[in-house]
Design a protein around this motif. Structure first.
Motif, PDB file in Angstrom:
ATOM      1  N   SER A 126       8.176 -10.465   3.529  1.00 49.77           N
ATOM      2  CA  SER A 126       7.052  -9.608   3.870  1.00 49.77           C
ATOM      3  C   SER A 126       7.334  -8.168   3.452  1.00 49.77           C
ATOM      4  O   SER A 126       6.493  -7.490   2.868  1.00 49.77           O
ATOM      5  N   ALA A 127       8.546  -7.739   3.747  1.00 46.22           N
ATOM      6  CA  ALA A 127       8.892  -6.341   3.481  1.00 46.22           C
ATOM      7  C   ALA A 127       8.960  -6.039   1.982  1.00 46.22           C
ATOM      8  O   ALA A 127       8.465  -5.030   1.511  1.00 46.22           O
ATOM      9  N   VAL A 128       9.584  -6.937   1.238  1.00 44.20           N
ATOM     10  CA  VAL A 128       9.761  -6.693  -0.191  1.00 44.20           C
ATOM     11  C   VAL A 128       8.464  -7.034  -0.910  1.00 44.20           C
ATOM     12  O   VAL A 128       8.018  -8.172  -0.885  1.00 44.20           O
ATOM     13  N   GLY A 129       7.856  -6.029  -1.510  1.00 42.66           N
ATOM     14  CA  GLY A 129       6.589  -6.289  -2.196  1.00 42.66           C
ATOM     15  C   GLY A 129       6.307  -5.230  -3.234  1.00 42.66           C
ATOM     16  O   GLY A 129       7.227  -4.598  -3.766  1.00 42.66           O
ATOM     17  N   LEU A 130       5.026  -5.026  -3.481  1.00 44.61           N
ATOM     18  CA  LEU A 130       4.630  -4.029  -4.479  1.00 44.61           C
ATOM     19  C   LEU A 130       5.192  -2.651  -4.129  1.00 44.61           C
ATOM     20  O   LEU A 130       5.507  -1.863  -5.001  1.00 44.61           O
ATOM     21  N   GLY A 131       5.302  -2.382  -2.846  1.00 47.37           N
ATOM     22  CA  GLY A 131       5.842  -1.098  -2.394  1.00 47.37           C
ATOM     23  C   GLY A 131       7.244  -0.851  -2.933  1.00 47.37           C
ATOM     24  O   GLY A 131       7.574   0.265  -3.339  1.00 47.37           O
ATOM     25  N   ASN A 132       8.066  -1.860  -2.937  1.00 43.76           N
ATOM     26  CA  ASN A 132       9.434  -1.691  -3.411  1.00 43.76           C
ATOM     27  C   ASN A 132       9.478  -1.532  -4.920  1.00 43.76           C
ATOM     28  O   ASN A 132      10.278  -0.791  -5.450  1.00 43.76           O
ATOM     29  N   ILE A 133       8.627  -2.291  -5.604  1.00 43.49           N
ATOM     30  CA  ILE A 133       8.813  -2.368  -7.049  1.00 43.49           C
ATOM     31  C   ILE A 133       8.110  -1.278  -7.831  1.00 43.49           C
ATOM     32  O   ILE A 133       8.668  -0.758  -8.775  1.00 43.49           O
ATOM     33  N   PHE A 165       7.581   3.015   6.149  1.00 46.31           N
ATOM     34  CA  PHE A 165       6.601   2.257   6.914  1.00 46.31           C
ATOM     35  C   PHE A 165       6.028   1.108   6.130  1.00 46.31           C
ATOM     36  O   PHE A 165       5.994  -0.028   6.563  1.00 46.31           O
ATOM     37  N   TYR A 166       5.521   1.500   4.966  1.00 48.98           N
ATOM     38  CA  TYR A 166       4.822   0.547   4.125  1.00 48.98           C
ATOM     39  C   TYR A 166       5.796  -0.536   3.682  1.00 48.98           C
ATOM     40  O   TYR A 166       5.509  -1.723   3.746  1.00 48.98           O
ATOM     41  N   SER A 167       6.959  -0.072   3.256  1.00 46.26           N
ATOM     42  CA  SER A 167       7.917  -0.997   2.680  1.00 46.26           C
ATOM     43  C   SER A 167       8.457  -1.991   3.705  1.00 46.26           C
ATOM     44  O   SER A 167       8.708  -3.150   3.388  1.00 46.26           O
ATOM     45  N   MET A 168       8.639  -1.529   4.934  1.00 46.71           N
ATOM     46  CA  MET A 168       9.182  -2.442   5.944  1.00 46.71           C
ATOM     47  C   MET A 168       8.094  -3.198   6.690  1.00 46.71           C
ATOM     48  O   MET A 168       8.364  -3.888   7.669  1.00 46.71           O
ATOM     49  N   SER A 169       6.856  -3.088   6.214  1.00 49.10           N
ATOM     50  CA  SER A 169       5.704  -3.749   6.851  1.00 49.10           C
ATOM     51  C   SER A 169       5.628  -3.437   8.349  1.00 49.10           C
ATOM     52  O   SER A 169       5.419  -4.315   9.177  1.00 49.10           O
ATOM     53  N   LEU A 170       5.827  -2.160   8.678  1.00 44.60           N
ATOM     54  CA  LEU A 170       5.837  -1.792  10.098  1.00 44.60           C
ATOM     55  C   LEU A 170       4.447  -1.382  10.580  1.00 44.60           C
ATOM     56  O   LEU A 170       3.568  -1.099   9.780  1.00 44.60           O
TER      57      LEU A 170
END
Ligand code: PHE
Length: 447
Positions: free
Chosen positions: A21-28, A219-224
């Motif tokens: 969930s956490a690793v997504g478009l935000g990370n990349i 926030f976004y990256s950790m899906s918080l």
């Protein structure tokens, strides 16, 4: 109620699904660009410090709330304190808003992955390609629907057979693919300059803006702050250590973001157009990167691998979004998983249509000066998410009190090493920081 709830069958299954969930478009795409913009090494350092304090505490709080109550975000607050039932609303609304437009972008990624795999790299490198594609009507909608369908297919099969299984396969593939591309990137001629730029802190670039950008990204990256971790926490086996799990999820999330920087920044220097770094968002990933691949030896293959990887990352994130929405409806109305899943998929398709059409047919329509996708993104990430996070901190810090979370973390003989840090962050540091993010995000204050 709790007994009927499906569970992750194993510790690693839970961790991989939460990390998925956490690793997504935000990370990349988001992380590398922010890191470059905000001073490379210094941003990394700030991000890391925030991740192990702020991100860590909020994630602990959410997972513990979920496991303690055994229900999803919308119900959990009310179960713990009747007066705070409304807080669940924020947790429920955010993923309902994000899922449709996230799937629109997921559709774009799917299109790129398929185009690269089928040998179409040359077209994607054309300046007009991306704009031409997203301004179409039926094509983007087709890929959007396909992406949504794939997400629904996994959620349909439930937590153990669907999400856990998919994450166990997809997450290791993701790691292998990203490390491979990063190594490839670092060995390109001229890549060393880029690696230096990314890794060596430029202290002159440190500002409060660095901290805020890092925090928003966190926030976004950790899906918080959107009920996702509460929902996943509700599926967590009772004897698993929450503290250790959160550490592992964080290592995953930050690790992939870090590697994404290594994948993207050095080759940009190698190909000699550092100004690409300035082009945030869709530009960097969908316009600049294909150009980059077209300059690389073997770019067709590297590009195919890259977009496939982004596709997996986006898919595991959208799975978590859909699972959260599905569990909200299941808990709230007592619907069956399969019916709920179909309803949510069809609903998301309808809600996502404006986001998809906003670049073409409905281009002229703006809300607060934003196209549909930006508007949904802004409402979820800049408005509702900080409010949700703030409420969570106040709720944990002053209503149910940190001790109740600490008890849950320590149950079944598990330890909680960072207990003190957790209490201080959740009561004092986090609420203040969140208010600052919110005010800057709204443009009310400038830092
Ligand atoms: N954390 C995901 C990412 O980094 C994004 C996401 C946001 C996923 C919200 C789920 C919910 O891309």
């Amino acid at each position: 109620m709790e007994n009927q709830r499906s569970n992750f069958s194993s510790k690693i299954g839970f961790i991989l699904a939460a990390a998925g969930s956490a690793v997504g478009l935000g990370n990349i795409w988001r992380f590398p660009y922010l890191a470059a913009k905000y001073g490379g090494g210094i941003f990394l350092l700030v991000y890391l410090i925030l991740a192990v304090t702020f991100g860590f505490s909020l994630m602990i709080a959410e997972i513990a709330i979920g496991r303690k109550t055994g229900v999803s975000g919308i119900e959990a607050f009310g179960v713990l304190s009747k007066k705070w039932k409304f807080a669940g609303l924020f947790a429920a609304i955010v993923p309902i808003i994000i899922l449709p437009y996230y799937s629109v972008i997921g559709g774009w990624v799917t299109k790129y992955a398929v185009t690269f795999i089928t040998g179409g790299m040359a077209q994607t490198a054309d300046d007009a390609f991306f704009g031409g594609f997203i301004s179409g009507t039926s094509e983007p909608i087709f890929w959007f629907a396909l992406f949504l369908l794939l997400t629904a297919a996994v959620v349909f099969f439930g937590v153990e057979k669907g999400i856990e299984k998919a994450s166990k396969i997809l997450m290791p593939i993701l790691i292998i693919l990203s490390v491979t591309i990063a190594v490839y990137s670092l060995f390109m001629d001229g890549a060393a300059e880029g690696a230096k730029y990314y890794l060596i802190p430029d202290f002159s670039k440190f500002s409060s803006g660095t901290v805020l950008a890092a925090m928003g990204q966190l926030f976004y990256s950790m899906s918080l702050a959107m009920g996702i971790m509460i929902t996943y926490g509700s599926y967590m086996p009772k004897d698993t250590s929450i503290e250790k799990s959160v550490r592992q999820i964080e290592i995953f999330d930050t690790g992939i973001a870090f590697i994404a920087g290594l994948m993207i920044i050095p080759p940009i220097f190698a190909v000699g157009t550092p100004d690409m770094l300035e082009k945030a968002g869709p530009g960097l990933m969908f316009v600049s990167l294909p150009k980059l691949f077209s300059h690389m030896a073997g770019g067709q293959i590297v590009g195919a691998v890259f977009f496939l990887m982004v596709f997996f990352a986006a898919l595991t994130s959208s799975i978590s979004l859909m699972e959260t929405v599905v569990s909200v409806f299941m808990d709230k109305f007592g619907w069956k998983r399969k019916t709920t899943c179909l309803t949510v998929a069809v609903g998301s398709l309808l809600v996502g249509l404006p986001s998809s059409l906003g670049f073409g047919l409905w281009k002229g329509i703006k809300i607060l000066g934003m196209d549909f996708l930006d508007f949904f993104d802004f409402s979820a990430n800049s408005v509702l998410m900080p409010i949700g996070a703030f409420i969570t901190c106040i709720f944990v810090g002053y209503v149910i009190k940190p001790a109740s979370i600490i008890d849950e973390v320590k149950s079944y003989g598990n330890s909680f090493k960072a207990e003190k840090l957790f209490s201080v962050v959740i009561k004092f540091i986090a609420p203040v920081c969140i208010v600052l993010i919110f005010l800057t995000g709204m443009g009310i204050i400038k830092l």
